[in-house]
Design a protein around this motif. Structure first.
Motif, PDB file in Angstrom:
ATOM      1  N   SER A  18       0.746  -1.354  -0.103  1.00 11.52           N
ATOM      2  CA  SER A  18       0.231   0.103  -0.709  1.00 11.52           C
ATOM      3  C   SER A  18       0.628   1.068   0.452  1.00 11.52           C
ATOM      4  O   SER A  18       0.786   1.862  -1.167  1.00 11.52           O
ATOM      5  N   GLN A  19       2.270   0.685   0.169  1.00  7.29           N
ATOM      6  CA  GLN A  19       2.623   2.055   0.549  1.00  7.29           C
ATOM      7  C   GLN A  19       3.714   2.879  -1.162  1.00  7.29           C
ATOM      8  O   GLN A  19       4.238   3.533  -0.934  1.00  7.29           O
ATOM      9  N   LEU A  20       3.829   1.702  -1.918  1.00 10.84           N
ATOM     10  CA  LEU A  20       4.404   1.376  -2.895  1.00 10.84           C
ATOM     11  C   LEU A  20       3.796   2.689  -3.603  1.00 10.84           C
ATOM     12  O   LEU A  20       2.581   3.199  -3.949  1.00 10.84           O
ATOM     13  N   SER A  21       4.667   3.355  -4.751  1.00 12.63           N
ATOM     14  CA  SER A  21       4.708   4.598  -5.348  1.00 12.63           C
ATOM     15  C   SER A  21       4.327   3.852  -6.618  1.00 12.63           C
ATOM     16  O   SER A  21       4.301   2.456  -6.953  1.00 12.63           O
ATOM     17  N   ALA A  22       3.487   4.229  -7.009  1.00 12.74           N
ATOM     18  CA  ALA A  22       2.548   4.117  -8.182  1.00 12.74           C
ATOM     19  C   ALA A  22       3.214   3.120  -9.771  1.00 12.74           C
ATOM     20  O   ALA A  22       2.734   1.858  -9.928  1.00 12.74           O
ATOM     21  N   GLU A  23       4.968   3.559  -9.752  1.00 15.42           N
ATOM     22  CA  GLU A  23       5.364   3.312 -10.704  1.00 15.42           C
ATOM     23  C   GLU A  23       6.180   1.812 -10.040  1.00 15.42           C
ATOM     24  O   GLU A  23       6.277   0.822 -10.689  1.00 15.42           O
ATOM     25  N   GLN A  24       6.267   1.511  -8.798  1.00 16.45           N
ATOM     26  CA  GLN A  24       7.328   0.624  -8.271  1.00 16.45           C
ATOM     27  C   GLN A  24       5.398  -0.661  -8.121  1.00 16.45           C
ATOM     28  O   GLN A  24       6.289  -1.540  -8.800  1.00 16.45           O
ATOM     29  N   ARG A  25       4.542   0.237  -8.259  1.00 14.61           N
ATOM     30  CA  ARG A  25       3.157  -1.109  -8.471  1.00 14.61           C
ATOM     31  C   ARG A  25       3.460  -1.245 -10.023  1.00 14.61           C
ATOM     32  O   ARG A  25       3.220  -3.167  -9.956  1.00 14.61           O
TER      33      ARG A  25
END
Lengths: 123, 406
Positions: A18-25
């Motif tokens: 849930s803490q990942l950035s959109a890009e990391q996700r």
């Protein structure tokens, strides 16, 4: 042989996700897409699915021929099955190699289970 | 299924590889020809039952499939690479190869080294065996979509490899034929399931593997290892009627009702292996077939010539060593020279991790301890083996050995 690769989630992994950035996700999801395509290309993939949130699960009990479904006691359970791969490959080493490409393996949340076969040696 | 429908199905399966071979030889493109053949087979299954089987069914299939191929080629060519397609057509050399070589070439193409074993299995069953995707899926116990994907990817890969439809050079051929044998044996063992459930609609892969090995043997009758492979399959399959109880439990070799063994298959397998051993260089399949033949010719378990089996395992250990061979040899040693000799050898073999960790190690240990009269220790070994096996019927059997009162 067939192997079931189980992907677990736990409170830490869910929080991390849930803490990942959109890009990391997106990177994480891409890793899955790449893996799925590679396994389809080798013919090793039988099926893979991600499971819905455990709060949507039902525990089933049959008593005196009557089936009752209740909300699972899953809320208290720390580690839950979040998804799986059923693959067919040459050895458990190869299955482990596949499992290592699943992003959750970085958190130690991936398990390889050999599937029992119906064929057997004559004893 | 009525008998004439079954007859047509068998006929189509016989003809499928011959037709495919002729098509690929003439048109050049394996994947497009395979698609065209599938369409022709569908046309046959819908038209033949009402219009009757044509006088020359093979020619009918080649004509229909060629028409489909050309239709597709025209639309493809209109879209893009007309020149490339024309080049392929020009390079095809019809008539230069005999139909016998076609089937062999097909075998080699389906077991192309660029394909993974599951893809080789699926493609061989479809292109040479003439089975449908659904039949293959039921045989392999995997979803139809998985088989369809394996086949289409395999075809793409063959296309990408640029392999021409012709027999490889002699130097290459031996290795390629070995991989065909491995694929056929894999199909055979996949089919040797102990499941006694309803077998309606389920293609018996062991029967199919025998049929394919027979074809390979017809094409290369002097190859001792192919004869050995076919003999091994026949001699193993001969025992299948006695191998399971009606409830699906395994019956060990020593407790099988030998009157239920298939005498005709034993006679054929024994003749094949005897001839091969006399005429061809020895190899692992021949040795395994010879071992199966020694078991099969014993009317009672106590008549088994274990000394001869031991000699054969000694040879096999030299030619094709492996944990299974080592462990089976130790059983033979225990039977020929007594359990103490077997147990001593097993203790020595344990130094090798591949053997100590092999799930059959505990089963063999238990067996020898039982023979030696140490039933309590044997039960512990059987229980351990039951935890380590990956086969359900074996697990049930080993658990029963762990429980047995003796």
């Amino acid at each position: 042989m067939k192997y079931l690769i189980l992907i677990y989630s736990n409170p830490e992994s869910r929080q991390l996700w849930s803490q990942l950035s959109a890009e990391q996700r997106r990177g994480g999801l891409e890793a899955y897409t790449t893996l799925n395509e590679a396994l389809a290309a080798t013919g090793e993939l039988i099926v893979t699915e991600a499971l819905a949130d455990p709060t949507t699960a039902r525990r089933v009990r049959v008593e005196a021929g009557q089936a009752t479904a209740t909300d699972g006691p899953f809320a208290e359970v720390k580690e839950l099955v979040a998804g799986f791969y059923l693959v067919e490959c040459d050895s458990i080493d190869r299955a482990v190699e596949i499992a290592a490409r699943i992003p959750e393996a970085a958190m130690g949340l991936v398990e390889v289970r050999p599937v029992m076969a119906l064929s057997g040696f004559e004893v | 299924m009525s008998s004439h429908v079954e007859f047509e199905r068998q006929l189509l399966r016989e003809l499928a590889p011959q037709v495919l071979g002729a098509l690929v030889r003439h048109h050049g493109s394996f994947d497009a020809c395979e698609d065209a053949l599938q369409e022709a087979l569908v046309a046959a299954t819908t038209q033949w039952p009402t219009q009757g089987v044509p006088t020359n069914p093979k020619a009918w299939l080649i004509t229909v499939a060629s028409r489909r191929f050309i239709d597709r080629y025209r639309s493809d060519a209109a879209r893009a690479d007309r020149e490339r397609a024309l080049a392929i057509l020009a390079s095809a050399d019809p008539g230069a190869v005999s139909p016998v070589d076609d089937t062999l070439t097909l075998f080699l193409m389906c077991c192309h080294p660029s394909l993974t074993p599951p893809s080789q299995v699926a493609l061989t069953l479809r292109a040479v065996g003439g089975l449908t995707t659904a039949e293959i899926a039921r045989g392999l116990l995997v979803p139809e979509a998985t088989v369809a994907q394996r086949i289409s990817r395999a075809k793409q890969r063959i296309k990408a490899s640029g392999t021409r439809f012709r027999l490889p050079d002699t130097a290459d051929r031996a290795a390629r034929i070995r991989s065909v044998m491995e694929v056929l044996y894999l199909i055979f063992t996949e089919g040797s399931t102990a499941s006694s459930g309803p077998t309606v609609n389920r293609v018996e892969l062991s029967t199919e593997a025998i049929r394919l090995a027979r074809q390979l043997h017809v094409h290369l009758p002097d190859d001792g290892e192919i004869a050995g492979l076919l003999a091994l399959m026949l001699l193993t399959e001969a025992r299948s009627p006695a191998r399971n109880t009606p409830s699906g439990d395994l019956v060990p070799l020593s407790e099988q009702d030998r009157t239920r063994w298939d005498a005709a298959a034993i006679t054929e397998g024994t003749a094949l292996i005897t001839h091969a051993l006399q005429t061809a260089p020895i190899g692992p399949y021949q040795l395994q077939a010879a071992i199966a033949a020694v078991h099969d010719e014993a009317g009672r378990p106590e008549d088994t010539d274990w000394s001869q089996i031991l000699v054969l395992y000694d040879l096999l250990t030299r030619l094709a060593p492996g944990p299974m061979v080592t462990l089976n040899r130790i059983v033979a040693l225990g039977m020929a020279h007594g359990p103490a000799a077997g147990l001593e050898e097993l203790r020595a073999a344990r130094a090798e991790p591949a053997i100590a960790e092999h799930y059959r190690f505990d089963a063999v240990h238990g067996y020898l301890l039982d023979l030696a009269g140490d039933h309590a220790a044997a039960k512990e070994c059987y229980a351990q083996a039951a935890r380590r096996t990956f086969s359900l019927p074996e697990q049930r059997y080993l658990q029963s050995r762990a429980r047995v009162d003796s």
